[in-house]
Scaffold this active site. Sequence first.
Site, PDB file in Angstrom:
ATOM      1  CD  GLU A  61      -2.787   0.445   2.578  1.00  0.00           C
ATOM      2  OE1 GLU A  61      -3.527   1.407   2.971  1.00  0.00           O
ATOM      3  OE2 GLU A  61      -2.737  -0.491   3.107  1.00  0.00           O
ATOM      4  NE  ARG A 306       2.777  -8.901  10.215  1.00  0.00           N
ATOM      5  CZ  ARG A 306       2.697  -7.614   9.479  1.00  0.00           C
ATOM      6  NH1 ARG A 306       3.504  -6.713   9.443  1.00  0.00           N
ATOM      7  NH2 ARG A 306       1.865  -7.489   8.607  1.00  0.00           N
ATOM      8  CE  LYS A 316       2.968   0.865   6.362  1.00  0.00           C
ATOM      9  NZ  LYS A 316       2.053   0.387   5.155  1.00  0.00           N
TER      10      LYS A 316
HETATM   11  P1  ATP Z   1      -0.193  -1.786   7.193  1.00  0.00           P
HETATM   12  O1  ATP Z   1      -0.259  -2.221   8.320  1.00  0.00           O
HETATM   13  O2  ATP Z   1      -0.314  -0.241   6.831  1.00  0.00           O
HETATM   14  O3  ATP Z   1      -1.106  -2.591   6.251  1.00  0.00           O
HETATM   15  P2  ATP Z   1       2.126  -3.423   6.030  1.00  0.00           P
HETATM   16  O4  ATP Z   1       3.397  -3.363   6.721  1.00  0.00           O
HETATM   17  O5  ATP Z   1       1.069  -4.535   6.085  1.00  0.00           O
HETATM   18  O6  ATP Z   1       1.285  -2.315   6.573  1.00  0.00           O
HETATM   19  P3  ATP Z   1       1.763  -3.223   3.318  1.00  0.00           P
HETATM   20  O7  ATP Z   1       2.088  -2.294   2.328  1.00  0.00           O
HETATM   21  O8  ATP Z   1       0.254  -3.567   3.082  1.00  0.00           O
HETATM   22  O9  ATP Z   1       2.261  -2.628   4.488  1.00  0.00           O
HETATM   23  O10 ATP Z   1       2.865  -4.735   2.979  1.00  0.00           O
HETATM   24  C1  ATP Z   1       2.805  -5.091   1.611  1.00  0.00           C
HETATM   25  C2  ATP Z   1       3.009  -6.488   1.773  1.00  0.00           C
HETATM   26  O11 ATP Z   1       4.361  -6.756   2.425  1.00  0.00           O
HETATM   27  C3  ATP Z   1       2.254  -7.346   2.407  1.00  0.00           C
HETATM   28  O12 ATP Z   1       2.083  -8.325   1.516  1.00  0.00           O
HETATM   29  C4  ATP Z   1       2.541  -7.782   3.815  1.00  0.00           C
HETATM   30  O13 ATP Z   1       2.017  -9.089   3.997  1.00  0.00           O
HETATM   31  C5  ATP Z   1       3.982  -7.854   3.489  1.00  0.00           C
HETATM   32  N1  ATP Z   1       4.724  -7.296   4.891  1.00  0.00           N
HETATM   33  C6  ATP Z   1       4.496  -6.258   5.539  1.00  0.00           C
HETATM   34  N2  ATP Z   1       5.311  -6.314   6.805  1.00  0.00           N
HETATM   35  C7  ATP Z   1       5.979  -7.683   6.869  1.00  0.00           C
HETATM   36  C8  ATP Z   1       6.523  -8.285   7.696  1.00  0.00           C
HETATM   37  N3  ATP Z   1       6.979  -7.818   8.831  1.00  0.00           N
HETATM   38  N4  ATP Z   1       7.203  -9.257   7.361  1.00  0.00           N
HETATM   39  C9  ATP Z   1       6.778 -10.022   6.238  1.00  0.00           C
HETATM   40  N5  ATP Z   1       5.985  -9.398   5.438  1.00  0.00           N
HETATM   41  C10 ATP Z   1       5.515  -8.244   5.585  1.00  0.00           C
HETATM   42 MG    MG Z   2      -0.943  -4.281   4.866  1.00  0.00          MG
END
Ligand code: ATP
Ligand code: MG
Length: 608
Positions: A61, A306, A316
């Site tokens: 996002e 994650r 974030k």
């Molecule tokens: P938000 O909490 O704003 O949704 P987010 O960290 O999930 O933040 P995204 O932009 O939705 O951010 O994430 C993009 C991709 O990265 C998603 O597929 C998410 O699953 C993956 N991702 C985010 N954080 C992690 C993490 N700590 N470990 C592994 N994958 C991650």
């Molecule tokens: Mg997300």
Amino acid sequence: MSTTPNENAAPASNFIRNIIDADLAADKFAQRRWRGQPGAAADHGAAPLDPARIRTRFPPEPNGYLHYGHAKSICLNFGLAEQYGGRCHLRFDDTNPEKEDQEFVDSIIDAVRWLGFSWQDDKEDNLYHASDYFPWMVAFAEHLIVTGNAYVDSQSAEEIRAGRGTLTQAGVDSPYRTRSAEENLDLFKRMQAGEFADGTHVLRAKIDMSAPNINLRDPLIYRIRHAEHHRAGNRYCVYPLYTFAHPIEDALENITHSICTLEFEDQRPFYDWLLERLAETTTLADGRVVGGLLQRPLPQQIEFSRLNLTYVVLSKRKLIQLVDEGHVDGWDDPRLPTLAGARRRGYSPEGFRLFAERIGVSKSDSLIDFTLLEDCQREALNESAERRIAVLDPLKLIITNYPEGQREDCSAPNHPQKPELGSRTIPFGRELWIEREDFMEVPSKGYRRLFPGNLVRLRYGYVVRCTGCEKDADGKVTAVLCEYLPETKSGTPGADSVKVKGNLHWVSVADAYTCEIRLYDRLFAVPAPGARREGDAEGLERNFLDDINPNSRVTITAQLEPALKDAAPEARFQFERHGYFVADRVDSRPGAPVFNRAVTLKDSWNKG
Ligand code: ATP
Ligand code: MG
């Protein structure tokens, strides 16, 4: 709590590879068609077979900078596509109008490229924006209405929440659940036309208000938002919810394996329900056959845990707080766990790929020791970084029997294990800079470096014998005195005839490049910033900001070998005996680089 890095670990097991192996063995995706860009079943219908054996996607996002956790997901998705002859799409999941920004889009593109992955080749360019799919999403929502699978609910948000029930209590049907398809379609069209204020109506899937999984109790799929979208402008005043949009995005892009983090596990039944409703055909009351909107087989959602790291915050909200309150110098501060920060710090893409491979992929929550990431960076940098000499805490060494004004060249290899990287000359002279800690007037037990009477080798130069030192009025040593042994120059016959135990690095005073160096260390001083610790009083709340390491950045003035003056921004080096350093990509000027320490040579956090 901590995991020990295993130096010789085989590639970590990856249950997702097993799933893909089985799918490919069964030829599951062999009949899919691909028109060269996303589309519904009708668009792909007459196109050639999809040349990609699998399709994955990385769907950020664009509402912030990518962090170390995203690197895990990027390496996983792009890595699988590489290994299996597939393709990985970079998709901006920009269906939420309010929070998104072009600045974030650009930084995400930079970060994925920097990690060494590509969504383009000579045949395809798989960079997508989910907001480009809005016309399909609206059409699909209308299809759900026509087939009796969605309805417009006009309850307040509060009423909808109350009607959903709880884990132990079934929900209750909305009084609007029995609206006719005609009425629903009319209302949804008027929602799109902007006739209603935010929050007055929503579109809901019609599934089961008593489903044990709350996510199946008529989830919201469209809501009214009179907001400006960073790409679509004011064209829309209804926006889809993420859980509705995401499966459709995957299906339009022919994604085979939609890999996401564990918190979406409970959403998988809705993911499957939605795509099935759009792919199946239905005979309406008037005899019309509708549906078949999506190509089969449908994408499959797979969840993994994650990344969580000790000594790091990845939330974030906390990252924003660190930046906004000025605890760090911006999104690319080398101490932040963003990929922009990592790049500036001197971490290498190869180090991240190695890290992703080592930690593997699983479904159980894990907390990874930050040392593992540092070790992977050390390992990757050891491979690629040329060696250079830097004196970080300079003390003058005077060779009293070396003629004043005389200079000569010494030769130093650029990489001890890689002769193909060649060598360079470093100037030698009567006055040199050495590390202050390499001299002791009164040596401690076992000390092998300079002290009166001792012999050491000046690496790539001569053997010298220490004869004493000079001090100022306070007794502080201002210069070390020595005599050199002329027959001992490195690389000349017989140079090794004099055996010494110490081997010191040095830089010629006359030629040194005096330069600013930023010694970076971990941003937090404790493994779990902000968490309660053993012995904390009952009810004590900790603030993660209080756990910031006060020494996370120390700026010094150092003496460097002259070749470093020409280092290009982002060039990474091993400074012998110190660690890995990079020419800062922001503050360096042509002919005047400043350096950041990426990581020390050895771990100093896990002693013992
Ligand atoms: P938000 O909490 O704003 O949704 P987010 O960290 O999930 O933040 P995204 O932009 O939705 O951010 O994430 C993009 C991709 O990265 C998603 O597929 C998410 O699953 C993956 N991702 C985010 N954080 C992690 C993490 N700590 N470990 C592994 N994958 C991650
Ligand atoms: Mg997300």
